[in-house]
Write a protein that holds these residues in place. Structure first.
Motif, PDB file in Angstrom:
ATOM      1  N   VAL A 190     -24.946 -36.491  -6.334  1.00  0.00           N
ATOM      2  CA  VAL A 190     -23.782 -37.134  -6.942  1.00  0.00           C
ATOM      3  C   VAL A 190     -22.703 -37.240  -5.865  1.00  0.00           C
ATOM      4  O   VAL A 190     -22.193 -36.223  -5.390  1.00  0.00           O
ATOM      5  N   ILE A 191     -22.364 -38.462  -5.473  1.00  0.00           N
ATOM      6  CA  ILE A 191     -21.494 -38.726  -4.326  1.00  0.00           C
ATOM      7  C   ILE A 191     -20.066 -38.967  -4.794  1.00  0.00           C
ATOM      8  O   ILE A 191     -19.827 -39.735  -5.745  1.00  0.00           O
ATOM      9  N   TRP A 192     -19.118 -38.345  -4.083  1.00  0.00           N
ATOM     10  CA  TRP A 192     -17.677 -38.539  -4.320  1.00  0.00           C
ATOM     11  C   TRP A 192     -17.053 -39.111  -3.050  1.00  0.00           C
ATOM     12  O   TRP A 192     -17.148 -38.518  -1.989  1.00  0.00           O
ATOM     13  N   PRO A 193     -16.400 -40.280  -3.163  1.00  0.00           N
ATOM     14  CA  PRO A 193     -15.952 -41.017  -1.974  1.00  0.00           C
ATOM     15  C   PRO A 193     -14.706 -40.458  -1.308  1.00  0.00           C
ATOM     16  O   PRO A 193     -14.004 -39.580  -1.825  1.00  0.00           O
ATOM     17  N   ALA A 194     -14.417 -41.050  -0.161  1.00  0.00           N
ATOM     18  CA  ALA A 194     -13.180 -40.779   0.573  1.00  0.00           C
ATOM     19  C   ALA A 194     -11.999 -41.460  -0.121  1.00  0.00           C
ATOM     20  O   ALA A 194     -12.169 -42.360  -0.959  1.00  0.00           O
TER      21      ALA A 194
ATOM     22  N   VAL B 258     -27.157 -31.913  -6.359  1.00  0.00           N
ATOM     23  CA  VAL B 258     -26.321 -31.679  -5.183  1.00  0.00           C
ATOM     24  C   VAL B 258     -25.050 -32.509  -5.320  1.00  0.00           C
ATOM     25  O   VAL B 258     -25.113 -33.721  -5.549  1.00  0.00           O
ATOM     26  N   LEU B 259     -23.898 -31.863  -5.194  1.00  0.00           N
ATOM     27  CA  LEU B 259     -22.638 -32.583  -5.063  1.00  0.00           C
ATOM     28  C   LEU B 259     -22.460 -32.944  -3.602  1.00  0.00           C
ATOM     29  O   LEU B 259     -22.580 -32.082  -2.723  1.00  0.00           O
ATOM     30  N   LEU B 260     -22.188 -34.224  -3.332  1.00  0.00           N
ATOM     31  CA  LEU B 260     -21.983 -34.665  -1.956  1.00  0.00           C
ATOM     32  C   LEU B 260     -20.631 -35.364  -1.878  1.00  0.00           C
ATOM     33  O   LEU B 260     -20.382 -36.341  -2.598  1.00  0.00           O
ATOM     34  N   GLY B 261     -19.758 -34.846  -1.029  1.00  0.00           N
ATOM     35  CA  GLY B 261     -18.430 -35.419  -0.904  1.00  0.00           C
ATOM     36  C   GLY B 261     -18.130 -35.890   0.496  1.00  0.00           C
ATOM     37  O   GLY B 261     -18.507 -35.246   1.477  1.00  0.00           O
ATOM     38  N   HIS B 262     -17.462 -37.038   0.575  1.00  0.00           N
ATOM     39  CA  HIS B 262     -16.983 -37.591   1.838  1.00  0.00           C
ATOM     40  C   HIS B 262     -15.465 -37.483   1.844  1.00  0.00           C
ATOM     41  O   HIS B 262     -14.814 -37.995   0.938  1.00  0.00           O
TER      42      HIS B 262
ATOM     43  N   ALA C  53     -18.147 -35.499   6.809  1.00  0.00           N
ATOM     44  CA  ALA C  53     -16.855 -35.976   7.307  1.00  0.00           C
ATOM     45  C   ALA C  53     -15.726 -35.493   6.410  1.00  0.00           C
ATOM     46  O   ALA C  53     -14.875 -36.259   5.976  1.00  0.00           O
ATOM     47  N   VAL C  54     -15.748 -34.207   6.125  1.00  0.00           N
ATOM     48  CA  VAL C  54     -14.708 -33.552   5.336  1.00  0.00           C
ATOM     49  C   VAL C  54     -14.020 -32.556   6.257  1.00  0.00           C
ATOM     50  O   VAL C  54     -14.666 -31.932   7.101  1.00  0.00           O
TER      51      VAL C  54
END
Length: 286
Positions: A37-41, A110-114, A139-140
């Protein structure tokens, strides 16, 4: 549907608005693949991550991408009436996970954050826990001005605080040259971290202590030539994760086979997607 056959556009209701959620088809050959699950910039629409989603699916992962509150398909757009900040962004992560729960049960998730999305994902785990198996940060970083290499930090401090002052004066950040239109609370919390190197207290909680207590396995990947979150800022974030099993890596130009920066890694992400798939596969079985 969104009109784009790559994904189904769905929505999750929160606080009188709604969060846009893009659900991609299951990867070929399986219906129980790990889910990312992707969370954007900040200011980046979920649609921007389509190349990354394709690479993740090719690597055998199911993919969901959420728009941050007030961005992309999420409503309403930020205005002077909005006071939300990091606390609400962290709650939004939980709202999306809850909405997806019937499709996530029994599967590795998986939580995936940018960038800002990575901070929101981490703060969700710190403040609310959550039934996720892994956290991937790409890139966090902690944008504390002293974390930047050389003399570059001397410009980061006035730049970030100037944006915060403008947002406070206007009641909203208009997005002039940075980050897109944002609620003043988001800018306030971001600027606090840039000024102090610490996450602000949220809803009365010592967020720094809560982050130190996170035990979710994490993969932290910084990107070469990242103009906003260079490697040193990711190192500073990783130093806060004192209880989590942590793997710290760099995504290099040589690995990508292309030029990289804070945003363009998405278009050269096939090797990174394979690494994230290995991370998901290595997580303890649910």
């Amino acid at each position: 549907m969104s009109g784009d056959p790559e994904y189904a556009q769905e929505f999750v209701d929160v606080d009188g608005g709604r969060l846009g959620v893009q659900v991609y088809p299951e990867p070929t050959g399986t219906m129980c693949a790990p889910v990312v699950v992707i969370w954007p910039a900040m200011g980046v629409r979920a649609r921007y991550y389509r190349p990354f989603a394709a690479a993740l699916r090719a690597a055998g992962l199911a993919v969901v991408v959420a728009d941050l509150r007030g961005n992309g398909a999420s409503t309403p757009p930020p205005s002077r009436a909005d006071r939300y900040g990091y606390a609400e962004l962290a709650e939004d992560v939980g709202a999306v996970l809850a909405a997806l729960k019937p499709r996530l049960d029994g599967r590795t998730r998986v939580l995936l954050g940018h960038s800002l999305g990575g901070q929101a994902a981490l703060l969700h785990l710190a403040l609310h826990g959550g039934e996720v198996d892994g956290l991937a940060l790409v890139a966090v970083g902690i944008p504390y001005w002293r974390n930047y290499p050389g003399r570059s930090g001397l410009s980061v401090l006035p730049y970030t605080q100037g944006i915060a002052a403008t947002a406070a004066l206007l009641g909203v950040w208009p997005g002039w040259g940075f980050g897109g239109r944002q609620a003043r609370g988001v800018i306030r919390d971001w600027a606090y971290t840039a000024r102090t190197g610490r996450f602000p207290r949220l809803n009365g909680t010592d967020t720094e202590a809560a982050v130190r207590a996170v035990r979710t396995p994490a993969l932290a990947v910084s990107v070469d030539d990242d103009q906003y979150t260079p490697h040193e800022t990711m190192d500073a974030l990783c130093a806060k994760l004192t209880s989590a099993p942590l793997t710290r890596e760099r995504y290099t130009v040589a690995q990508a086979g292309a030029a990289l920066d804070h945003f363009t890694w998405v278009r050269a992400s096939t090797p990174l997607a394979r690494r994230i798939a290995r991370f998901a596969d290595d997580l303890p079985p649910r």
